[in-house]
Design an enzyme around this catalytic site. Sequence first.
Site, PDB file in Angstrom:
ATOM      1  N   CYS A  69      -7.919   2.425  12.618  1.00 10.67           N
ATOM      2  CA  CYS A  69      -7.318   1.720  13.762  1.00 10.67           C
ATOM      3  C   CYS A  69      -8.102   0.441  14.032  1.00 10.67           C
ATOM      4  O   CYS A  69      -9.336   0.475  14.124  1.00 10.67           O
ATOM      5  CB  CYS A  69      -7.343   2.635  14.988  1.00 10.67           C
ATOM      6  SG  CYS A  69      -6.778   1.821  16.483  1.00 10.67           S
ATOM      7  N   TYR A  92       0.829  -1.213   0.000  1.00 11.51           N
ATOM      8  CA  TYR A  92       0.000   0.000   0.000  1.00 11.51           C
ATOM      9  C   TYR A  92       0.860   1.257   0.000  1.00 11.51           C
ATOM     10  O   TYR A  92       0.531   2.246  -0.644  1.00 11.51           O
ATOM     11  CB  TYR A  92      -1.006  -0.029   1.160  1.00 11.51           C
ATOM     12  CG  TYR A  92      -2.232  -0.839   0.797  1.00 11.51           C
ATOM     13  CD1 TYR A  92      -2.310  -2.198   1.086  1.00 11.51           C
ATOM     14  CD2 TYR A  92      -3.277  -0.259   0.085  1.00 11.51           C
ATOM     15  CE1 TYR A  92      -3.411  -2.949   0.683  1.00 11.51           C
ATOM     16  CE2 TYR A  92      -4.378  -1.003  -0.314  1.00 11.51           C
ATOM     17  CZ  TYR A  92      -4.433  -2.354  -0.009  1.00 11.51           C
ATOM     18  OH  TYR A  92      -5.507  -3.108  -0.429  1.00 11.51           O
ATOM     19  N   THR A 109     -14.664   0.679 -15.999  1.00 12.68           N
ATOM     20  CA  THR A 109     -14.679  -0.456 -15.070  1.00 12.68           C
ATOM     21  C   THR A 109     -14.941  -1.738 -15.844  1.00 12.68           C
ATOM     22  O   THR A 109     -15.678  -1.735 -16.824  1.00 12.68           O
ATOM     23  CB  THR A 109     -15.718  -0.275 -13.934  1.00 12.68           C
ATOM     24  OG1 THR A 109     -15.648  -1.392 -13.069  1.00 12.68           O
ATOM     25  CG2 THR A 109     -17.125  -0.105 -14.468  1.00 12.68           C
ATOM     26  N   ASP A 115      -7.992   6.196  -5.063  1.00 14.04           N
ATOM     27  CA  ASP A 115      -6.895   7.152  -5.278  1.00 14.04           C
ATOM     28  C   ASP A 115      -7.243   8.587  -4.873  1.00 14.04           C
ATOM     29  O   ASP A 115      -6.361   9.441  -4.804  1.00 14.04           O
ATOM     30  CB  ASP A 115      -6.431   7.105  -6.742  1.00 14.04           C
ATOM     31  CG  ASP A 115      -7.540   7.358  -7.755  1.00 14.04           C
ATOM     32  OD1 ASP A 115      -7.468   6.795  -8.872  1.00 14.04           O
ATOM     33  OD2 ASP A 115      -8.494   8.109  -7.435  1.00 14.04           O
ATOM     34  N   HIS A 149     -15.161   1.850  -2.144  1.00 15.68           N
ATOM     35  CA  HIS A 149     -14.088   0.922  -1.742  1.00 15.68           C
ATOM     36  C   HIS A 149     -13.077   1.593  -0.808  1.00 15.68           C
ATOM     37  O   HIS A 149     -11.980   1.063  -0.585  1.00 15.68           O
ATOM     38  CB  HIS A 149     -13.377   0.361  -2.976  1.00 15.68           C
ATOM     39  CG  HIS A 149     -14.239  -0.563  -3.784  1.00 15.68           C
ATOM     40  ND1 HIS A 149     -13.916  -0.942  -5.072  1.00 15.68           N
ATOM     41  CD2 HIS A 149     -15.416  -1.163  -3.513  1.00 15.68           C
ATOM     42  CE1 HIS A 149     -14.873  -1.743  -5.537  1.00 15.68           C
ATOM     43  NE2 HIS A 149     -15.792  -1.887  -4.623  1.00 15.68           N
ATOM     44  N   ASN A 189     -12.692   3.616  -7.058  1.00 16.40           N
ATOM     45  CA  ASN A 189     -11.274   3.941  -6.916  1.00 16.40           C
ATOM     46  C   ASN A 189     -10.940   4.446  -5.517  1.00 16.40           C
ATOM     47  O   ASN A 189     -11.750   5.107  -4.882  1.00 16.40           O
ATOM     48  CB  ASN A 189     -10.869   4.983  -7.965  1.00 16.40           C
ATOM     49  CG  ASN A 189     -11.115   4.465  -9.368  1.00 16.40           C
ATOM     50  OD1 ASN A 189     -11.343   3.278  -9.577  1.00 16.40           O
ATOM     51  ND2 ASN A 189     -11.114   5.366 -10.334  1.00 16.40           N
TER      52      ASN A 189
HETATM   53  N1  APR Z   1     -10.723   4.987 -20.476  1.00 12.58           N
HETATM   54  C1  APR Z   1     -11.807   4.174 -20.273  1.00 12.58           C
HETATM   55  N2  APR Z   1     -11.714   2.873 -19.858  1.00 12.58           N
HETATM   56  C2  APR Z   1     -10.475   2.385 -19.654  1.00 12.58           C
HETATM   57  C3  APR Z   1      -9.299   3.155 -19.874  1.00 12.58           C
HETATM   58  C4  APR Z   1      -9.461   4.514 -20.299  1.00 12.58           C
HETATM   59  N3  APR Z   1      -8.423   5.314 -20.528  1.00 12.58           N
HETATM   60  N4  APR Z   1      -8.209   2.373 -19.585  1.00 12.58           N
HETATM   61  C5  APR Z   1      -8.699   1.163 -19.199  1.00 12.58           C
HETATM   62  N5  APR Z   1     -10.057   1.167 -19.244  1.00 12.58           N
HETATM   63  C6  APR Z   1     -10.973   0.082 -18.846  1.00 12.58           C
HETATM   64  C7  APR Z   1     -10.481  -1.333 -19.110  1.00 12.58           C
HETATM   65  O1  APR Z   1     -10.852  -1.770 -20.408  1.00 12.58           O
HETATM   66  C8  APR Z   1     -11.231  -2.131 -18.044  1.00 12.58           C
HETATM   67  O2  APR Z   1     -12.527  -2.524 -18.513  1.00 12.58           O
HETATM   68  O3  APR Z   1     -11.105   0.176 -17.432  1.00 12.58           O
HETATM   69  C9  APR Z   1     -11.421  -1.104 -16.905  1.00 12.58           C
HETATM   70  C10 APR Z   1     -10.567  -1.334 -15.658  1.00 12.58           C
HETATM   71  O4  APR Z   1     -10.996  -2.546 -15.106  1.00 12.58           O
HETATM   72  P1  APR Z   1     -10.300  -3.137 -13.779  1.00 12.58           P
HETATM   73  O5  APR Z   1      -8.840  -3.058 -13.905  1.00 12.58           O
HETATM   74  O6  APR Z   1     -10.919  -4.469 -13.543  1.00 12.58           O
HETATM   75  O7  APR Z   1     -10.703  -2.100 -12.633  1.00 12.58           O
HETATM   76  P2  APR Z   1     -12.114  -1.946 -11.890  1.00 12.58           P
HETATM   77  O8  APR Z   1     -13.246  -2.387 -12.746  1.00 12.58           O
HETATM   78  O9  APR Z   1     -12.173  -0.584 -11.346  1.00 12.58           O
HETATM   79  O10 APR Z   1     -11.947  -3.006 -10.683  1.00 12.58           O
HETATM   80  C11 APR Z   1     -12.987  -3.113  -9.746  1.00 12.58           C
HETATM   81  O11 APR Z   1     -11.659  -4.581  -8.407  1.00 12.58           O
HETATM   82  O12 APR Z   1      -9.566  -5.066  -7.739  1.00 12.58           O
HETATM   83  C12 APR Z   1     -10.762  -4.567  -7.304  1.00 12.58           C
HETATM   84  O13 APR Z   1     -11.253  -3.052  -5.563  1.00 12.58           O
HETATM   85  C13 APR Z   1     -10.646  -3.123  -6.806  1.00 12.58           C
HETATM   86  O14 APR Z   1     -12.097  -1.248  -7.261  1.00 12.58           O
HETATM   87  C14 APR Z   1     -11.453  -2.341  -7.845  1.00 12.58           C
HETATM   88  C15 APR Z   1     -12.425  -3.377  -8.376  1.00 12.58           C
END
Ligand code: APR
Length: 246
Positions: free
Chosen positions: A127, A67, A188, A104, A119, A102
């Site tokens: 704590c 982290y 996502t 971040d 999340h 996210n």
């Molecule tokens: N613009 C739009 N979409 C994008 C871009 C971009 N520039 N770059 C990547 N993507 C898309 C990818 O195609 C993918 O479908 O964003 C998505 C990211 O997917 P993940 O990496 O699976 O992330 P996310 O869906 O946020 O994950 C959900 O999983 O690991 C856990 O807690 C964590 O919040 C997270 C959750």
Amino acid sequence: MKDLIATAARILHHARHPIFLSGAGISAESGIPTFRGSEGLWKNYRAEELATPEAFARDPHLVWQWYNWRKERIAQCKPNPAHYAAAELKKLLPELLCVTQNVDGFHALAGLSEVLEMHGNIYRTRCLSCKTVTENRTEITPTTPCPACGKVPLRPDVVWFGEILPRQVMDVIYARLQIADAILVVGTSGTVYPAAGFAVEVRRRRGTVIEINTDAAHRPYADDIYLHGKAGEILPAIVDELRRLS
Ligand code: APR
């Protein structure tokens, strides 16, 4: 694409109870790795070793190392045009409920203060003894004392796999899902629940699903409008269209 963007803006403009949902893809153009993309975090690290309560109990040093690395990595990045466009979207659509997966903090950094971080946030600690949640951007170890009770350890204030989500946040989201007539899903993969079920629920209630994603092959939802491309390009274009309609 121009017509699709105009249609998406028109639907959002007329929506009475819209939802905005973002994932790691919205921060990809800021240089923050996604989770499941080609350079995704879960391609290089094992979630079960780093993002579960069991992993933390087993090896809190390893988990904090990871982290702290992510915090450092994010601190070297900045919000991108998609984050700023999301903040503009909220100004143009005051009824918009903004939700992010996210951790971040870039939505708030870009001026979208009313965003539900379902999340959690990587720059907060919690704590394990007194449950106090504290903003903390510094490096943390398992011996870093709680600023409130002095006990250890602190854990990241994020939701790990297998954990329930913050009740208050989910109550607001579920209440909105009952009446939502449109959802804009940005960056996502639609693989992690409950977020992955939101668009399905809006669709089930005959609302409109609009999605922005770079991965045309993987379309988790039966979108009404699929905007294939980068969030940093498409979201500002939707905002421009909305301005024309306002
Ligand atoms: N613009 C739009 N979409 C994008 C871009 C971009 N520039 N770059 C990547 N993507 C898309 C990818 O195609 C993918 O479908 O964003 C998505 C990211 O997917 P993940 O990496 O699976 O992330 P996310 O869906 O946020 O994950 C959900 O999983 O690991 C856990 O807690 C964590 O919040 C997270 C959750």
